[in-house]
Write an enzyme that holds these catalytic residues in place. Structure first.
Site, short mmCIF file in Angstrom:
data_model
loop_
_atom_site.label_atom_id
_atom_site.label_comp_id
_atom_site.label_asym_id
_atom_site.label_seq_id
_atom_site.Cartn_x
_atom_site.Cartn_y
_atom_site.Cartn_z
N GLY A 133 -19.60 -16.62 -15.61
CA GLY A 133 -20.51 -16.25 -14.52
C GLY A 133 -19.86 -16.62 -13.20
N GLU A 385 -23.63 -11.59 -6.96
CA GLU A 385 -22.37 -11.51 -6.19
C GLU A 385 -21.98 -12.89 -5.63
OE1 GLU A 385 -21.53 -7.96 -3.94
OE2 GLU A 385 -23.05 -6.85 -5.04
#
Ligand SMILES: Cc1cc2nc3c(=O)[nH]c(=O)nc-3n(C[C@H](O)[C@H](O)[C@H](O)COP(=O)(O)OP(=O)(O)OC[C@H]3O[C@@H](n4cnc5c(N)ncnc54)[C@H](O)[C@@H]3O)c2cc1C
Length: 405
Positions: A133, A385
């Protein structure tokens, strides 16, 4: 803030066009798509017709041929009405299309960009994995070279347009001993999960694309916010990806995806700012109209000071977003300013939406007013993001490097 410092006549025309479209066609359906978690295909078709799915790309590639500022304004204006529509534009353009525009061969650009820029099909970006991640370098998906193709195995999670999209850029490890220098990127194609709907509307599918056997999407995420945006797993099961679908040189995938995310942060900052402004406008309207103790609640200092704080922070956020966009448009380094804009505006969106719900009292907690949707939509801006923590890491790295220099 006087927009004309950053915006030219063309930017203002784009802003007004997006504003009109969002208010007329997105606003009436946003709550229903949010409630049902349905993808707004009709509006996506309209956005394609209006050129909103390829704003910054050259006209020769099927884009609208506008500047980056026009693109940022498009996301900002759309987010003032609905964040799910705004992320559809942003994920499709920055994440799904820009890696092909910036790092693709001439052949790849000619093959894929016109389909994406026109909005004929939707694109996506596959970086995140179950164990990769924030630590995106932890990619476990592998791409093993076998003559004229690579064999891809693994999966990606939380991929925007994972179901509805047909063209994806994804990362995979080509050399396990080379660290981030062993990660490459590839262009993969599959069929949209909404084929019948796509055929009916004439958008979302193109027969000229060959779906790659073994490449499919997994379960759709049931999310807190951005509910009209499609988020799914992508699965690669012995997918044969032709060598000509490798995006850029072998080993450059990670570096290129990080550059893509730098630019993407300005878009998420603009999206967050749009949510913050929408919440503020609703809060002002409600505070003026709502009467308690025989007067408008806006007359109470406890409320009006909250409105002042919201307005002040929005002003600051607008400077950060437009400044970062101006820097990007003028070829200046954006790593630090993009992270600052994203960090500040995403946290601002959260602060402002919480205040807007509070100012609405009990009504703010119901679906009768849009502020609860804005609050739910704001949260992901602090996560996607690059989380707020990762933005702080990025900013700190810049600060310490500047100090050392
Ligand atoms: C709706 C949605 C859409 C998305 N779309 C896409 C997409 O299109 N493509 C794509 O590739 N990904 C996508 N993502 C994934 C998203 O980018 C990741 O969820 C995000 O980067 C965080 O990764 P993670 O969820 O694994 O959290 P983790 O990395 O596990 O983080 C968990 C917590 O630990 C913190 N943390 C982690 N490392 C550090 C550190 N070094 N220092 C301090 N704190 C740390 C984080 O900030 C966070 O608070 C999407 C996610 C969602 C929810």
């Amino acid at each position: 803030m006087d927009d004309s410092i950053y915006l030219n006549e063309q930017n203002i025309a784009v802003r007004d066009m997006v504003r009109d479209f969002a208010r007329a066609e997105v606003a009436p359906v946003a709550a229903a798509h949010d409630a049902d978690a349905t993808f707004p295909w009709e509006n996506v078709r309209r956005m394609g017709e209006l050129g909103l799915l390829g704003v910054p790309w050259d006209e020769e590639l099927g884009g609208s041929g506008l500047d980056l500022m026009s693109y940022i304004i498009t996301i900002h204006e759309m987010a003032k009405v609905d964040a799910s529509h705004a992320i559809t534009i942003s994920a499709h353009t920055t994440l799904g299309t820009s890696p092909i525009v910036h790092f693709g061969s001439e052949e790849q650009k000619q093959r894929y960009v016109p389909l994406l820029a026109s909005g004929k099909v939707l694109g996506g970006f596959g970086l995140t994995e179950p164990s990769a991640g924030s630590d995106a370098a932890g990619t476990r998906t592998t791409a093993i070279r076998r003559g004229d193709h690579y064999l891809l195995n693994g999966s990606k999670i939380f991929i925007t347009h994972g179901g509805v999209g047909e063209i994806f850029v994804v990362t995979a490890v080509t050399d396990a001993d080379a660290g981030t220098g062993g990660i490459s990127s590839f262009i993969l194609t599959k069929e949209t999960t909404d084929l019948a709907r796509a055929r009916e509307l004439g958008i979302g599918h193109d027969d000229s694309l060959t779906p790659m056997p073994g490449f499919r999407s997994g379960k759709k995420e049931d999310k807190l916010g951005w509910r009209a945006s499609d988020t799914r797993e992508l699965i690669f099961d012995n997918v044969e990806v032709p060598v000509e679908n490798r995006l850029g040189e072998e080993g450059r995938g990670f570096a290129n995806f990080m550059k893509t995310l730098d630019a993407g942060r300005i878009g998420i900052a603009a999206l967050s700012l749009g949510i913050a402004e929408a919440a503020y406008e609703e809060a002002v309207r409600y505070a003026v109209e709502r009467k308690q103790f025989g007067r408008s609640i806006a007359d109470f200092q406890g409320i009006s000071f909250q409105l002042s704080d919201m307005a002040t922070e929005i002003e600051a956020g607008r400077h950060l977003v437009f400044h970062a966009a101006w820097m990007a448009q003028n070829g200046q380094p954006i790593g630090k300013v993009a992270a600052i804009a994203k960090l500040f505006c995403s946290e601002l969106a959260m602060r402002n939406t919480i205040k807007a719900v509070q100012i609405h009292g009990g009504y703010g907690y119901t679906k009768d007013y849009p502020v609860e949707r804005f609050m739910r939509d704001a949260k992901i801006c602090e996560i996607g993001e690059g989380t707020s923590e990762i933005q702080r890491l990025v900013i700190a790295r810049h600060i310490l490097k500047e100090f050392a220099d």
